[in-house]
Structure formats: C-alpha cells, structure tokens
Design a protein around this motif. Structure first.
Motif, PDB file in Angstrom:
ATOM      1  N   GLU A  53     -13.641 -42.558  35.070  1.00 40.64           N
ATOM      2  CA  GLU A  53     -13.833 -42.938  33.810  1.00 40.64           C
ATOM      3  C   GLU A  53     -13.637 -41.703  32.672  1.00 40.64           C
ATOM      4  O   GLU A  53     -13.426 -42.263  31.630  1.00 40.64           O
ATOM      5  CB  GLU A  53     -15.644 -43.055  33.864  1.00 40.64           C
ATOM      6  N   ARG A  54     -13.779 -40.809  33.064  1.00 45.32           N
ATOM      7  CA  ARG A  54     -13.915 -39.600  32.163  1.00 45.32           C
ATOM      8  C   ARG A  54     -12.154 -39.715  31.556  1.00 45.32           C
ATOM      9  O   ARG A  54     -12.023 -39.449  30.507  1.00 45.32           O
ATOM     10  CB  ARG A  54     -13.956 -38.261  32.704  1.00 45.32           C
ATOM     11  N   ASP A  55     -11.265 -39.898  32.486  1.00 40.98           N
ATOM     12  CA  ASP A  55      -9.730 -39.879  31.948  1.00 40.98           C
ATOM     13  C   ASP A  55      -9.686 -41.268  30.778  1.00 40.98           C
ATOM     14  O   ASP A  55      -8.853 -41.133  29.833  1.00 40.98           O
ATOM     15  CB  ASP A  55      -8.938 -40.185  33.296  1.00 40.98           C
ATOM     16  N   VAL A  56     -10.420 -42.298  31.155  1.00 41.08           N
ATOM     17  CA  VAL A  56     -10.431 -43.362  30.397  1.00 41.08           C
ATOM     18  C   VAL A  56     -10.871 -42.967  28.882  1.00 41.08           C
ATOM     19  O   VAL A  56     -10.418 -43.304  27.830  1.00 41.08           O
ATOM     20  CB  VAL A  56     -10.876 -44.623  30.681  1.00 41.08           C
ATOM     21  N   VAL A  57     -12.039 -42.287  28.916  1.00 43.14           N
ATOM     22  CA  VAL A  57     -12.687 -41.851  27.541  1.00 43.14           C
ATOM     23  C   VAL A  57     -11.788 -41.049  26.885  1.00 43.14           C
ATOM     24  O   VAL A  57     -11.764 -41.420  25.505  1.00 43.14           O
ATOM     25  CB  VAL A  57     -13.876 -41.255  27.938  1.00 43.14           C
ATOM     26  N   ARG A  58     -11.296 -40.064  27.528  1.00 44.43           N
ATOM     27  CA  ARG A  58     -10.170 -39.239  26.935  1.00 44.43           C
ATOM     28  C   ARG A  58      -9.013 -40.008  26.295  1.00 44.43           C
ATOM     29  O   ARG A  58      -8.572 -39.746  25.117  1.00 44.43           O
ATOM     30  CB  ARG A  58      -9.872 -38.142  27.899  1.00 44.43           C
ATOM     31  N   ALA A  59      -8.562 -40.981  27.012  1.00 43.15           N
ATOM     32  CA  ALA A  59      -7.239 -41.607  26.583  1.00 43.15           C
ATOM     33  C   ALA A  59      -7.657 -42.450  25.214  1.00 43.15           C
ATOM     34  O   ALA A  59      -6.910 -42.536  24.462  1.00 43.15           O
ATOM     35  CB  ALA A  59      -6.729 -42.390  27.693  1.00 43.15           C
ATOM     36  N   ALA A  61     -10.075 -42.092  23.086  1.00 38.77           N
ATOM     37  CA  ALA A  61     -10.419 -40.909  21.950  1.00 38.77           C
ATOM     38  C   ALA A  61      -9.068 -40.692  21.264  1.00 38.77           C
ATOM     39  O   ALA A  61      -8.980 -40.350  20.210  1.00 38.77           O
ATOM     40  CB  ALA A  61     -11.200 -39.892  22.471  1.00 38.77           C
ATOM     41  N   ALA A  62      -7.814 -40.511  22.203  1.00 41.35           N
ATOM     42  CA  ALA A  62      -6.745 -39.784  21.855  1.00 41.35           C
ATOM     43  C   ALA A  62      -5.742 -40.958  21.288  1.00 41.35           C
ATOM     44  O   ALA A  62      -5.025 -40.832  20.281  1.00 41.35           O
ATOM     45  CB  ALA A  62      -6.012 -39.127  22.811  1.00 41.35           C
ATOM     46  N   ARG A  63      -5.923 -42.303  21.833  1.00 42.14           N
ATOM     47  CA  ARG A  63      -4.858 -43.126  21.427  1.00 42.14           C
ATOM     48  C   ARG A  63      -5.343 -44.534  21.095  1.00 42.14           C
ATOM     49  O   ARG A  63      -4.692 -45.258  20.722  1.00 42.14           O
ATOM     50  CB  ARG A  63      -3.752 -43.489  22.716  1.00 42.14           C
ATOM     51  N   GLY A  64      -6.613 -44.603  21.147  1.00 42.01           N
ATOM     52  CA  GLY A  64      -7.520 -45.820  20.658  1.00 42.01           C
ATOM     53  C   GLY A  64      -7.418 -46.978  21.765  1.00 42.01           C
ATOM     54  O   GLY A  64      -6.809 -46.745  23.154  1.00 42.01           O
ATOM     55  N   ALA A  65      -7.883 -48.258  21.472  1.00 39.76           N
ATOM     56  CA  ALA A  65      -8.105 -49.274  22.404  1.00 39.76           C
ATOM     57  C   ALA A  65      -6.822 -49.854  22.809  1.00 39.76           C
ATOM     58  O   ALA A  65      -6.949 -50.268  23.906  1.00 39.76           O
ATOM     59  CB  ALA A  65      -8.803 -50.210  21.621  1.00 39.76           C
ATOM     60  N   ALA A  66      -5.710 -49.587  22.165  1.00 36.65           N
ATOM     61  CA  ALA A  66      -4.298 -50.179  22.720  1.00 36.65           C
ATOM     62  C   ALA A  66      -4.028 -49.536  24.162  1.00 36.65           C
ATOM     63  O   ALA A  66      -3.453 -50.170  24.904  1.00 36.65           O
ATOM     64  CB  ALA A  66      -3.306 -49.742  21.729  1.00 36.65           C
TER      65      ALA A  66
END
Length: 145
Positions: A53-59, A61-66
């Motif tokens: 989940e942490r990986d998803v949150v970071r991604a 934050a960095a790249r948006g919902a796309a």
C-alpha cells in the motif's frame, strides 16, 4: 524461535499478483484479503517483487491517479530480501527494523513458501510476553513452580 514456527501458526497462504496486474486491481486484491502487501510473481512461486500500500501511496503522490492503470511492476520493489524457514525470528526482526521492511517473503529452493509481516512478529512477541507474565504470576501465587 524460527520463521517456520510462525508459518505453522499462520499458514503458508501467500497472495500474489502477476507483474502485469494493474495497480487498481492490486488495491482490490489487498482490500479483499485484508493485507498490506502482495508478492509479485509471474507463476505464483518465483518472487519477482513485492508491492505494498505504501508503494501505491507514493506513486499516487508522485504521478497522480493515472498510476492506477499502470502495472504493479512499475512500482514494485524488484530487489526483494527473502528468508528461509529456518531463519531465526530475532534475525528477521532485526532485518525488518533496520531495513524498514513490513513484509518478508519466505523462500525454499527459490520457491515462495510464505510471507511474514511485522504484524505476525508483533503478535508472536505479545504472546511470548503474555506467557511470561502468566508464568511469573503463577510462580508468585504458588500455582506454578
């Protein structure tokens, strides 16, 4: 205590996702199983990575919902530290603490056999402390010697 002792209690079931699984599907899998990470594996046996989940949150934050349409291989940790079932729990606790891992795959001869989470480690430690307290209380009251 060995990691195999924890797996004996919790079981060896491991949730895996293929590298091409979308991040959106990954989130559904994590929610469905009530877990915080999944092993990335093209065949359900070889560890190709781990994604949390942490990986998803970071991604996000960095790249948006796309990012939700991207494959998990884009955000997964590919260099995964694994342990054998014979590993001492104390060593795995140290590894998790020092490297800030929350999940460690257990592997035998290159094949996935389980995952130990920080929750499993804490649950085990609480059980040990409760046993010690019970034994001490019994000793003090004379019920145990």
């Amino acid at each position: 205590m060995r990691i195999s002792d924890i797996l004996r209690v919790k079981g060896e079931q491991v949730v895996t996702v293929r590298p091409d699984t979308s991040i959106e599907r990954l989130l559904a899998v994590l929610a469905e199983h009530g877990i915080g990470a999944a092993v990335v594996s093209r065949d359900g046996s070889v560890v190709d990575g781990i994604v949390s989940e942490r990986d998803v949150v970071r991604a996000l934050a960095a790249r948006g919902a796309a990012v939700l349409t991207e494959p998990v291989s884009e955000i997964a940790t590919a260099q995964v530290r694994t342990v054998p079932p014979e590993a001492q729990l104390e060593d795995v606790e140290r590894l998790m603490t020092e490297r800030r891992f929350r999940h460690v795959p257990v592997v035998v001869d290159g094949a996935l056999r389980g995952v130990v989470s920080i929750g499993d480690v804490v649950k085990n430690r609480i059980g040990e402390l409760e046993d010690e307290r019970s034994n001490l209380a019994g000793y003090i009251t004379g019920e145990r010697v």
